[in-house]
Design an enzyme around this catalytic site. Structure first.
Site, PDB file in Angstrom:
ATOM      1  N   HIS A 198       5.135  -2.343  42.616  1.00 16.14           N
ATOM      2  CA  HIS A 198       3.925  -2.304  42.087  1.00 16.14           C
ATOM      3  C   HIS A 198       3.372  -3.649  42.084  1.00 16.14           C
ATOM      4  CE1 HIS A 198       3.607   2.000  41.809  1.00 16.14           C
ATOM      5  NE2 HIS A 198       4.997   1.786  41.073  1.00 16.14           N
ATOM      6  N   HIS A 254       5.191   8.346  53.126  1.00 19.31           N
ATOM      7  CA  HIS A 254       5.192   7.038  52.667  1.00 19.31           C
ATOM      8  C   HIS A 254       5.110   5.853  53.552  1.00 19.31           C
ATOM      9  CE1 HIS A 254       5.742   9.318  48.684  1.00 19.31           C
ATOM     10  NE2 HIS A 254       5.409   8.362  48.295  1.00 19.31           N
ATOM     11  N   ASP A 277      12.286   9.341  45.225  1.00 23.55           N
ATOM     12  CA  ASP A 277      11.109   9.177  44.381  1.00 23.55           C
ATOM     13  C   ASP A 277      10.272  10.449  44.076  1.00 23.55           C
ATOM     14  OD1 ASP A 277       9.124   7.756  42.849  1.00 23.55           O
ATOM     15  OD2 ASP A 277       8.086   7.148  44.582  1.00 23.55           O
TER      16      ASP A 277
END
Length: 399
Positions: A198, A254, A277
């Site tokens: 992130h 993803h 995840d």
């Protein structure tokens, strides 16, 4: 003296090779012998398998939020137990309970609950906590709530760490926001894995923390990261050129399979780690679910924030990820064992006990049938999952 039992005959996937028509013998929590039928101890009870079944090292999911309606952020022992037993069905024997960016007091409460319950679950073992947030970059927040994002702070982290009773093993951080590297240096001093994610870090910013050995892992690589650009390569290229581990979500959503092929060819089998995840919608039907206080729409297994295009976790499990990688990249079972177990064990400092099948290591194992389905999972010497369809066939002489 603890009971001695074994599984076989089958193919045993070790770190170096596949052993044919062998047995693994277990005493207590540990593997005490790998042998053929003639070498079995006289008092050894046998779980009868098939010669074409495979014994793999128990998988480690270092990035898992939830499954089967439960989430680590629920902050309850019941949810952790649901996650633990659900993961065992897919050959996962160890996991890091993973948090989300949320109000700091809630995060403290959640990590305290995880610490208090880590020895109480009876499926896959909780080996610690992955703190994903709140020290992330709002620009790359993904499905994390920007309301509770906080600049990296040693003082705040130590409060969370104290609530977690020193069970935090990995932290996702936007390293570029830790301007003086004080928090990353703290992680290093405590042997906590620093994982960049992130993050909107530039190539140079990322190279700096990598050269200082402050980052050892990349959280869900390519996702929640500055895009690669030919005039500013960004953190992804810096990571690929380093010795950092990279986490891969191999669900086909993803990261494109062809991109995974490129990444694997670039970093090799020693630096890639498969993760799920997964969120609470895993193992459930399509619909709307909560993830860290935000609403997520699940359609055909793809998770997105309601009304937005942000991908929000997955409905993947590691056995499906393993099968996808086998199909897409034609990888061997020896390589897949590294991507699902060995590499994570090494990263987390657990390789002396977990991550591969060897005498003296924990009996963390799972059995695959001819269809690559998990039919039996063993965690620290205890059977924690049995496929009921094959139970009689597999356990016909085990008392």
């Amino acid at each position: 003296m603890e009971k001695i039992w074994g599984i076989g005959p089958l193919q045993i996937v070790t770190e170096q090779q596949i052993l044919e028509n062998q047995y693994v013998v277990i005493e207590g929590k540990k593997i005490c012998q790998i042998c053929d039928a003639k070498q079995l101890p006289a008092d050894c009870e046998i779980v009868h398998a098939e010669p074409n079944f495979k014994l793999m090292p128990g998988m480690i999911d270092q990035h898992i939020h939830g499954i089967a309606g439960a989430d680590a952020m629920d902050g309850t022992g019941e949810s952790l137990q649901t996650i633990s037993t659900s993961l065992a069905k897919y050959g996962v024997t160890s996991f890091l309970a993973t948090t989300m960016t949320a109000d700091v007091e809630l995060v403290k409460s959640v990590v305290q609950t995880i610490a208090q319950n880590k020895e109480q679950v009876n499926g896959a073992k909780i080996i610690g906590i992955h703190l994903e947030g709140p020290f992330i970059n709002p620009i790359q927040k993904g499905a994390q709530s920007d309301q509770f994002i906080i600049k990296p702070s040693v003082e705040l982290f130590t409060q969370i760490e104290q609530a977690a009773q020193q069970t935090i093993k990995l932290v996702t951080i936007a390293a570029e926001l830790d301007e003086d590297h004080s928090l990353c240096n703290y992680f290093k001093s405590k042997q906590i894995v620093g994982s960049i994610g992130h993050s909107d870090a530039t190539f140079e910013q990322t190279q700096t923390v990598l050269n200082k050995q402050l980052i050892q892992n990349a959280t869900h690589f390519s996702n929640g990261m500055r895009a690669i650009h030919h005039r500013e390569p960004g953190l992804q290229i810096a990571l690929l050129q380093s010795d950092s581990m990279i986490e891969i979500i191999a669900d086909g959503y993803h990261i494109h399979p062809k991109m995974i092929r490129f990444l694997f060819d670039t970093v090799g089998e020693e630096r890639m780690i498969l993760i799920s995840d997964s969120m609470r919608a895993a193992d459930l039907s399509d619909g709307i679910y909560d993830l860290g206080g935000q609403q997520v729409q699940v359609e055909n297994g793809l998770c997105k924030l309601v009304g937005k295009e942000n991908i929000a976790g997955s409905t993947l499990n590691l056995n499906l990820a393993r099968k996808n990688m086998k199909q897409w990249l034609k990888l061997s079972d020896v390589t897949l064992a590294k991507l699902t177990a060995t590499n994570s064990a090494k990263l987390l400092g657990l390789a002396n006990d977990k991550g591969s099948i060897a005498v003296g290591k924990d009996a963390d194992l799972y059995v695959l049938n001819e269809q690559e389905e998990v039919v039996l999972t063993v965690c620290e010497g205890k059977i924690v999952y049995q496929n009921t369809k094959l139970k009689k066939r597999l356990l016909n002489e085990f008392h």
